[in-house]
Design a protein around this motif. Structure first.
Motif, PDB file in Angstrom:
ATOM      1  N   GLU A 180       0.091   0.707   0.042  1.00 56.62           N
ATOM      2  CA  GLU A 180      -1.080   0.886  -0.806  1.00 56.62           C
ATOM      3  C   GLU A 180      -2.286   1.344  -0.006  1.00 56.62           C
ATOM      4  O   GLU A 180      -3.177   2.013  -0.539  1.00 56.62           O
ATOM      5  CB  GLU A 180      -1.377  -0.417  -1.543  1.00 56.62           C
ATOM      6  CG  GLU A 180      -0.292  -0.815  -2.527  1.00 56.62           C
ATOM      7  CD  GLU A 180      -0.579  -2.130  -3.209  1.00 56.62           C
ATOM      8  OE1 GLU A 180      -1.676  -2.688  -2.969  1.00 56.62           O
ATOM      9  OE2 GLU A 180       0.268  -2.600  -3.978  1.00 56.62           O
ATOM     10  N   GLN A 181      -2.323   0.961   1.269  1.00 55.62           N
ATOM     11  CA  GLN A 181      -3.417   1.399   2.135  1.00 55.62           C
ATOM     12  C   GLN A 181      -3.246   2.842   2.581  1.00 55.62           C
ATOM     13  O   GLN A 181      -4.223   3.574   2.746  1.00 55.62           O
ATOM     14  CB  GLN A 181      -3.502   0.484   3.370  1.00 55.62           C
ATOM     15  CG  GLN A 181      -3.829  -0.965   3.057  1.00 55.62           C
ATOM     16  CD  GLN A 181      -5.195  -1.134   2.432  1.00 55.62           C
ATOM     17  OE1 GLN A 181      -6.155  -0.483   2.844  1.00 55.62           O
ATOM     18  NE2 GLN A 181      -5.285  -1.990   1.419  1.00 55.62           N
ATOM     19  N   PRO A 184      -1.563   6.631  -2.312  1.00 53.48           N
ATOM     20  CA  PRO A 184      -1.936   6.172  -3.666  1.00 53.48           C
ATOM     21  C   PRO A 184      -0.715   5.777  -4.495  1.00 53.48           C
ATOM     22  O   PRO A 184      -0.387   6.403  -5.499  1.00 53.48           O
ATOM     23  CB  PRO A 184      -2.637   7.402  -4.255  1.00 53.48           C
ATOM     24  CG  PRO A 184      -1.966   8.564  -3.588  1.00 53.48           C
ATOM     25  CD  PRO A 184      -1.671   8.092  -2.175  1.00 53.48           C
ATOM     26  N   VAL A 185      -0.063   4.700  -4.073  1.00 54.21           N
ATOM     27  CA  VAL A 185       1.201   4.319  -4.689  1.00 54.21           C
ATOM     28  C   VAL A 185       1.044   4.008  -6.172  1.00 54.21           C
ATOM     29  O   VAL A 185       1.880   4.366  -6.992  1.00 54.21           O
ATOM     30  CB  VAL A 185       1.791   3.096  -3.950  1.00 54.21           C
ATOM     31  CG1 VAL A 185       3.106   2.679  -4.581  1.00 54.21           C
ATOM     32  CG2 VAL A 185       1.982   3.420  -2.482  1.00 54.21           C
ATOM     33  N   ASN A 186      -0.042   3.342  -6.518  1.00 56.81           N
ATOM     34  CA  ASN A 186      -0.185   2.852  -7.890  1.00 56.81           C
ATOM     35  C   ASN A 186      -0.981   3.771  -8.799  1.00 56.81           C
ATOM     36  O   ASN A 186      -1.295   3.402  -9.924  1.00 56.81           O
ATOM     37  CB  ASN A 186      -0.852   1.471  -7.861  1.00 56.81           C
ATOM     38  CG  ASN A 186       0.057   0.406  -7.291  1.00 56.81           C
ATOM     39  OD1 ASN A 186       1.247   0.414  -7.547  1.00 56.81           O
ATOM     40  ND2 ASN A 186      -0.499  -0.496  -6.507  1.00 56.81           N
ATOM     41  N   SER A 187      -1.326   4.947  -8.356  1.00 58.37           N
ATOM     42  CA  SER A 187      -2.218   5.806  -9.140  1.00 58.37           C
ATOM     43  C   SER A 187      -1.486   6.691 -10.145  1.00 58.37           C
ATOM     44  O   SER A 187      -2.123   7.424 -10.881  1.00 58.37           O
ATOM     45  CB  SER A 187      -3.030   6.697  -8.194  1.00 58.37           C
ATOM     46  OG  SER A 187      -2.173   7.551  -7.457  1.00 58.37           O
ATOM     47  N   ARG A 266       8.718   1.230  -5.886  1.00 64.98           N
ATOM     48  CA  ARG A 266       7.525   1.521  -6.683  1.00 64.98           C
ATOM     49  C   ARG A 266       7.742   2.674  -7.660  1.00 64.98           C
ATOM     50  O   ARG A 266       6.917   2.895  -8.554  1.00 64.98           O
ATOM     51  CB  ARG A 266       6.352   1.889  -5.759  1.00 64.98           C
ATOM     52  CG  ARG A 266       5.861   0.755  -4.868  1.00 64.98           C
ATOM     53  CD  ARG A 266       5.291  -0.385  -5.676  1.00 64.98           C
ATOM     54  NE  ARG A 266       4.676  -1.396  -4.833  1.00 64.98           N
ATOM     55  CZ  ARG A 266       3.380  -1.624  -4.761  1.00 64.98           C
ATOM     56  NH1 ARG A 266       2.551  -0.909  -5.494  1.00 64.98           N
ATOM     57  NH2 ARG A 266       2.914  -2.566  -3.971  1.00 64.98           N
TER      58      ARG A 266
END
Length: 350
Positions: A180-181, A184-187, A266
């Motif tokens: 995640e750092q 942009p895994v969750n975008s 993910r």
């Protein structure tokens, strides 16, 4: 040592060694053996003999007492043979109660014998002759028996119950947090693409992957594409990402094994050739559309997802050979159109 002596309540902690050094896909497919051994004998100490380049897949695994590294390339040189002998001596000193050879090569069989465990179970691969080392030989039920089921038969042979009440690949929160750092895994909603493979004739053309990106992008604007692969696959990643740079994240050569697993976790789906990350996706329960040409998916396809395997019928396929000799080179792959793959992917997406 008789098979009946392997039981809960052994006089000391049961020590087990699993021999499955490579490849990535094979190691992933063998992990259920580890899970079920630990569930059956929770006080056991289990070690895994693994090629050093794949150690990241099993480092800090909750069911393992440790890894024993096989330095394939390094030990090819006689100058480093003392290291190999020290490794063998250490394992002999462990006095393993049970050794399972899931590699079934003459090399692994000889290594298992040198370890001098009390009881040795191995898979039967007649071409290799390793079965001469084993106390119990586990035959493949048929030519089409899937590798996972064959490995599990080694447990049935020693009366370890086989079930699916376990987590095949537990999450690694620290690696997931690092992703995640970095990216942009969750975008977005991610589809993972795996264009590489060890055999060239396992590789669906990169330009087909590129066209797949174009087609899905038009039909489903919310999806983005993460392209996985090693350093050797960078040219494939570049070709695919050029199809839609705004939608593609080229990760070829940028991920550790642990990061690759968490990226797939993910994602919502994968499109892959017959290669190791395909088995990771299957182990994680992700829909994986796999493209098969020269190999047999009933033996090595994504476990439990045979319906998502795409292939064509040709007189030569599956040839099980690393080089294509058909009059139309790679026709077993080229005949699978991007439209066909896109249709299958879209049918799996909510």
């Amino acid at each position: 040592m008789k098979i009946g002596e392997i039981r809960v309540g052994f006089s000391s902690t049961l020590k087990i060694l699993i021999l499955k050094p490579s490849s990535l896909g094979d190691v992933v497919q063998a992990i259920p053996v580890l899970r079920l051994l630990k569930l059956h004998w929770p006080q056991s100490e289990i070690f895994w003999w693994i090629e050093s380049g794949l150690a990241g897949l099993l480092e800090n695994d909750p069911d393992l007492a440790g890894l024993v590294l096989f330095e394939r390339k390094r030990w090819a040189s006689p100058a480093h043979w003392p290291e190999m002998f020290r490794s063998i001596r250490w394992m002999r000193e462990q006095s393993f109660d049970l050794v399972l050879d899931l590699q079934c090569l003459i090399r692994s069989g000889a290594f298992a014998w040198l370890v001098n465990g009390k009881f040795l179970v191995g898979l039967d691969e007649p071409r290799e002759g390793a079965r001469g080392f084993y106390d119990i030989i586990v035959h493949r039920a048929s030519y089409y028996t899937h590798a996972v089921d064959w490995y599990l038969d080694a447990l049935r042979a020693i009366h370890v119950p086989v079930h699916w009440n376990f987590n095949w690949l537990p999450q690694r929160p620290e690696i997931a947090a690092a992703l995640e750092q970095k990216w942009p895994v969750n975008s977005a909603r991610w589809i993972v693409l795996q264009p590489g493979a060890r055999w060239v004739n396992k590789r669906w053309p990169a330009e087909y992957f590129a066209e797949l990106v174009r087609q899905i992008s038009v039909a489903r604007d919310e999806f983005r594409f993460a392209i996985l692969g090693s350093d050797a696959d960078r040219n494939l990643g570049a070709t695919i990402s050029q199809a839609n740079p705004a939608k593609c994240l080229d990760l070829t050569g940028k991920l550790s094994l642990g990061e690759m697993v968490e990226w797939i976790r993910r994602s919502e789906a994968m499109v892959a050739n017959d290669t190791g990350p395909m088995h990771v996706a299957a182990a994680l329960g992700k829909p994986v559309v796999s493209i098969f040409g020269p190999t047999e998916p009933r033996r090595t396809g994504p476990y439990g997802q045979f319906e998502n395997v795409l292939r064509v019928r040709l007189p030569c396929a599956p040839c099980m050979k690393p080089h294509c000799s058909f009059s139309k080179p790679l026709e077993c792959l080229r005949a699978i159109s991007p439209e066909r793959v896109a249709t299958r992917v879209e049918s799996l997406m909510p």
